[in-house]
Design a protein around this motif. Structure first.
Motif, PDB file in Angstrom:
ATOM      1  N   LEU A  71     -12.153  21.404  27.058  1.00  0.00           N
ATOM      2  CA  LEU A  71     -12.252  20.372  27.922  1.00  0.00           C
ATOM      3  C   LEU A  71     -12.533  18.917  27.067  1.00  0.00           C
ATOM      4  CD1 LEU A  71     -12.180  19.153  30.944  1.00  0.00           C
ATOM      5  CD2 LEU A  71     -14.693  19.999  31.196  1.00  0.00           C
ATOM      6  N   LYS A  72     -11.667  18.047  27.245  1.00  0.00           N
ATOM      7  CA  LYS A  72     -11.711  16.906  26.378  1.00  0.00           C
ATOM      8  C   LYS A  72     -12.576  16.011  27.151  1.00  0.00           C
ATOM      9  CE  LYS A  72      -9.148  17.808  22.966  1.00  0.00           C
ATOM     10  NZ  LYS A  72      -8.117  17.021  22.537  1.00  0.00           N
ATOM     11  N   VAL A  73     -13.954  15.732  26.734  1.00  0.00           N
ATOM     12  CA  VAL A  73     -14.779  14.759  27.670  1.00  0.00           C
ATOM     13  C   VAL A  73     -14.739  13.314  27.020  1.00  0.00           C
ATOM     14  CG1 VAL A  73     -16.358  16.540  28.240  1.00  0.00           C
ATOM     15  CG2 VAL A  73     -17.027  15.608  26.231  1.00  0.00           C
ATOM     16  N   HIS A  74     -14.271  13.343  25.943  1.00  0.00           N
ATOM     17  CA  HIS A  74     -13.945  11.804  25.464  1.00  0.00           C
ATOM     18  C   HIS A  74     -13.014  11.929  24.239  1.00  0.00           C
ATOM     19  CE1 HIS A  74     -14.822   7.826  23.960  1.00  0.00           C
ATOM     20  NE2 HIS A  74     -15.992   7.909  24.696  1.00  0.00           N
ATOM     21  N   SER A  75     -11.994  11.023  24.598  1.00  0.00           N
ATOM     22  CA  SER A  75     -10.769  10.962  23.656  1.00  0.00           C
ATOM     23  C   SER A  75     -10.658  10.081  22.335  1.00  0.00           C
ATOM     24  CB  SER A  75      -9.687  10.419  24.610  1.00  0.00           C
ATOM     25  OG  SER A  75      -9.709   9.053  24.886  1.00  0.00           O
ATOM     26  N   ARG A  76     -11.779   9.497  22.271  1.00  0.00           N
ATOM     27  CA  ARG A  76     -12.055   8.687  20.874  1.00  0.00           C
ATOM     28  C   ARG A  76     -13.084   9.425  19.949  1.00  0.00           C
ATOM     29  NH1 ARG A  76      -8.737   7.141  24.064  1.00  0.00           N
ATOM     30  NH2 ARG A  76      -8.012   4.906  24.179  1.00  0.00           N
ATOM     31  N   CYS A  77     -13.022   8.777  18.714  1.00  0.00           N
ATOM     32  CA  CYS A  77     -13.779   9.479  17.785  1.00  0.00           C
ATOM     33  C   CYS A  77     -14.636   8.241  16.840  1.00  0.00           C
ATOM     34  CB  CYS A  77     -13.202  10.335  16.864  1.00  0.00           C
ATOM     35  SG  CYS A  77     -14.529  11.273  15.596  1.00  0.00           S
ATOM     36  N   LEU A 125     -16.612  21.904  25.411  1.00  0.00           N
ATOM     37  CA  LEU A 125     -16.503  20.317  25.581  1.00  0.00           C
ATOM     38  C   LEU A 125     -16.265  19.816  24.209  1.00  0.00           C
ATOM     39  CD1 LEU A 125     -19.920  20.019  27.376  1.00  0.00           C
ATOM     40  CD2 LEU A 125     -17.609  20.435  28.471  1.00  0.00           C
ATOM     41  N   HIS A 126     -15.075  19.096  24.164  1.00  0.00           N
ATOM     42  CA  HIS A 126     -14.484  18.690  22.933  1.00  0.00           C
ATOM     43  C   HIS A 126     -14.006  17.206  23.015  1.00  0.00           C
ATOM     44  CE1 HIS A 126     -12.211  19.554  19.212  1.00  0.00           C
ATOM     45  NE2 HIS A 126     -12.697  20.802  19.207  1.00  0.00           N
ATOM     46  N   GLY A 127     -13.121  16.773  21.953  1.00  0.00           N
ATOM     47  CA  GLY A 127     -12.807  15.097  22.009  1.00  0.00           C
ATOM     48  C   GLY A 127     -11.551  15.221  21.367  1.00  0.00           C
ATOM     49  N   GLY A 128     -11.401  14.063  20.357  1.00  0.00           N
ATOM     50  CA  GLY A 128     -12.192  13.234  20.113  1.00  0.00           C
ATOM     51  C   GLY A 128     -13.802  13.674  19.585  1.00  0.00           C
TER      52      GLY A 128
END
Length: 798
Positions: free
Chosen positions: A13-19, A71-74
């Motif tokens: 689950l991408k909770v944020h798309s930036r890094c 929980l992933h991203g980014g």
């Protein structure tokens, strides 16, 4: 066979798309797919809620026992504690009463703080951290956009995770391989941080953009990993390493721990911040749009995602691999490598992995090195066992090692099944599925002592007709443990349906196949025109005339099976008893309860090991009514015995025979003596000359015999005390003499010398305990009489 429909149990689950870092090997931002640019930075609440409901809907429809959400991203920590808390709450809400939730987060670590970790403690969110080794190695790729090092911040994150309060959250470290980094320096730096697990990843590449291969070697990534493997192995394998453990598991025929190896179907989907479903993130390295499914959480169910051609293809196992992969001798371990790494313009994914030479070299090297070195026992465990005892943890590690051996055995037997044998293929398929999804059910059947007896007989050619049928019996028994409704075809032989470790069904007059299914309430057997429905609480004694379950004797701290049902239980040197009557079983249970009470009270150093490692007792027949007992190297976890006259003697028998069980497990893993030694020796408990292995086994067992009589002196009275003291005096002296014979034989390996020396330490301290002159005289007289009889019976002494 009815099989569960394909399902998904792993969700990213991408909770944020930036890094906040600018790692130049990142598949999200630095490779072909650039879809991140058009997505929301943070996961909107409506996407989060709908995602949680979709996962719960899917889990309920497929009756999944658990789902795993990362929980992933980014970089997911950029989402902040508030959004991460909402994610945990929504997932917990949706899955409450549906199935278990395994929630994790994968982070670069630079923002990790006590505030985050307190939140993760609240929701039991495990934390994995990316780190590429020492500072120089990590800084090669993992830097901020302005070039600053991220290494100090990541070390601080790991230090936080290693604090006692947060250590239970630490899932491990993930390292992307760069062959320009020194492999030993990288490994040592990571191990020094005391992670619970390490994972090494090949850098993402395709045939269009192949990985760097500096230097002359054709397999630099295999060479790099082999250097790490040798360091890991030499250091006692101090930490689990996912890629190595996966190679070892797949070589044994088990499931892989990573999608980059093995043939297990893909069961993972990614949910992006805009709610779109995507295939594995690694596909972003192939071409722009490669992971896309065209579906989203608002308009499509997860069953629709499973049916997507890209997802469906990855449920086909070996059939979806390229022709070159299907003919490869290590395909079961390699599995074609990571799906994304197969891509080439023009042929798509119908290619071997771009890392094919490296994967082949790594797998073959590990296989050959394991075969040459053999498994080992930690020296600390060896010392504890050599003293004659063994706590629950030490014996538990022996049990785990024996389970791995039996898994290897089942894989070897499965390879003997005739090509195209439908019964074997169906059984093997179910066993693989159960191993992946209901491992406790699978392990319970594998650990049944007479599973090994069956497997070894098959491999020796003694039971050629029981290859497919035996696999089907194992699958049926495992399905009964799992109780999830699988339908299993299983043979009936001589009117008996064998269910290893569980019991047998009497189906007189029926030959051929039966069909078995088991759920939470009962199991059903259909054999010809006969249908039997048997509740789990039926049939222990007389309630059901067909079902003969293995009786369990439950005592404080130990449950042991009275195994009188398995047709293959005849692994001991004495004939086995028929099925015990209800009255006989009751007496056995009463005697066992008294014997166990004695062991716990008077022999407490043996009790934890017995409870951890002795699974079943097989009743034997005593041809002349004498006390007989035996243990077999081919049935770890079992002993055979004719019920002795008293519970006291049963206690002695149990600790005596379990010594053989423990030492047999050690000898399965270590060479303690020269296997070419052919001399025989005097053993004061036997009428015949004994080979060195027999003398070692007998001496080790008589540590327990000596200790039994040593402790009986404290509770016996009158003549019983005199007898106990005489027995103790005799056996301590003769066991000590046997230890000296072993030590002086010149046939022990260095580890064998260490083992025997520890045995001697135990026995020699008992030589200092005072005994009466009468006991000493009786002991010496018995010893002299035995030696005299032995000389008369044998032509020469050795």
């Amino acid at each position: 066979m009815d099989r569960p429909s394909p399902s998904l149990s792993q969700f990213v689950l991408k909770v944020h798309s930036r890094c906040d870092l600018s790692c130049d090997h990142c598949y999200v931002y630095e490779h072909a797919d650039q879809s991140w640019r058009g997505r929301p930075k943070a996961l909107p609440e409506q996407v989060l809620a709908r995602t949680a409901d979709r996962i719960a809907e899917h889990a309920a429809a497929h009756q999944l026992p658990a789902v795993h959400v990362v929980l992933h991203g980014g970089e997911p920590l950029l989402a902040g504690p508030g959004l991460l808390r909402r994610a945990a709450k929504e997932l917990s809400r949706a899955l409450s009463g549906v199935c278990a939730l395994d929630l994790r987060i994968h982070t670069n670590g630079v923002l990790l703080s006590e505030r985050f970790l307190d939140l993760f403690l609240e929701y039991d969110i495990k934390v994995g951290v990316s780190l590429d080794g020492d500072k120089a190695s990590n800084d090669r790729h993992r830097r901020y956009a302005d070039g600053r090092s991220s290494h100090p911040q990541v070390l601080r994150a790991v230090e936080l995770l290693n604090r006692p309060a947060y250590r239970p959250l630490f899932a491990g470290l993930l390292c992307t391989i760069d062959v320009l980094n020194d492999p030993v320096d990288v490994y040592d730096a990571l191990v020094a941080l005391d992670p619970p697990r390490l994972d090494f990843l090949l850098p993402h590449a395709t045939w269009d953009t192949p990985p760097p291969r500096p230097g002359p070697s054709a397999t630099p990534y295999a060479d790099w990993l082999d250097a790490v493997y040798r360091r890991w192995d030499a250091g006692g394998r101090a930490v689990p390493v996912r890629i190595f453990d996966s190679v070892l598991r797949t070589l044994r025929g088990e499931s892989s721990l990573t999608e980059s190896l093995g043939l297990a179907p893909a069961d993972l989907v990614v949910i992006e911040t805009d709610g779109t479903y995507e295939q594995a993130d690694s596909l972003k390295t192939a071409y722009d749009g490669a992971p896309a499914t065209g579906m989203d959480v608002f308009s499509h169910s997860l069953d629709e995602v499973v049916a997507h051609p890209g997802m469906a293809a990855r449920h086909l196992g070996v059939e979806e691999l390229s022709e070159e992969c299907r003919s490869c001798p290590v395909v079961n371990s390699c599995g074609g490598g990571l799906y994304a790494h197969r891509y080439r313009t023009g042929s798509g994914f119908d290619n071997p992995s771009v890392f094919c030479p490296d994967l082949m070299e790594l797998i073959v090297t590990v296989r050959d090195r394991e075969a040459a070195a053999g498994p080992a026992v930690p020296l600390a465990d060896l010392d504890v066992l050599a003293e004659g005892f063994g706590d629950a943890e030490t014996v538990g590690r022996l049990v785990a090692a024996q389970l791995e051996t039996d898994r290897d055995l089942i894989a070897a037997v499965a390879d003997r099944a005739p090509h195209g044998d439908a019964l074997a293929d169906q059984a093997r398929e179910l066993l693989v599925d159960l191993d992946a999804k209901a491992p406790d059910a699978f392990d319970a059947v594998v650990a049944h002592p007479y599973t090994r007896s069956w497997g070894l007989r098959v491999l020796r050619g003694e039971l050629p007709s029981l290859v497919s049928g035996g696999l089907a019996e194992l699958a049926a028994a495992a399905a009964m443990h799992a109780r999830r409704g699988d339908v299993v075809r299983v043979p009936v032989r001589d009117g008996v349906l064998r269910l290893p470790g569980l019991g047998s069904l009497s189906l007189a007059g029926h030959q051929g196949m039966a069909e078995l299914t088991a759920d939470a309430q009962e199991f059903t057997v259909r054999a010809g025109s006969r249908t039997l429905r048997i509740g789990w609480d039926e049939g222990v004694d007389g309630l059901n005339p067909y079902w003969n379950p293995v009786r369990l004797v439950e005592m404080p701290g130990w449950t042991v099976a009275l195994e009188d049902t398995d047709p293959l239980r005849d692994s001991h040197q004495w004939p086995v008893s028929e099925r015990l009557t209800e009255g006989e079983a009751k007496v056995w249970a009463e005697d066992l309860a008294e014997a166990w009470s004695l062991i716990r009270g008077e022999l407490p150093r043996y009790a934890p090991g017995v409870a951890a490692g002795l699974r079943c007792i097989t009743p034997l027949k005593a041809p002349d009514g004498s006390d007989v007992s035996a243990a077999s190297r081919e049935a770890f976890g079992a002993i055979g015995a004719a019920r002795p006259a008293t519970p006291d003697l049963l206690a002695l028998l149990i600790v005596h025979e379990f010594q053989h069980v423990k030492l047999g497990a050690v000898l399965d893993r270590l060479d303690l003596y020269d296997t070419t030694e052919r001399r025989t020796f005097y053993a004061p408990w036997r009428p015949d000359p004994r080979p060195l292995p027999g003398l070692l086994q007998g001496t080790y067992a008589h540590i327990a015999v000596t200790d039994f009589w040593r402790t009986r002196r404290h509770t016996a009275e009158g003549r019983d005390f005199d007898a106990a003291e005489a027995h103790f005096t005799r056996w301590r002296g003769q066991t000590a003499e046997a230890v000296e014979v072993l030590a002086g034989a010149g046939a022990l390996t260095p580890l064998g010398e260490r083992f025997v020396a520890r045995m001697g330490d135990t026995v020699h301290q008992w030589l200092r305990e005072p005994v009466s002159a009468a006991a000493q005289a009786r002991a010496e007289g018995a010893a002299q009489e035995h030696r005299k009889s032995w000389i008369q019976a044998n032509s020469r002494t050795e």
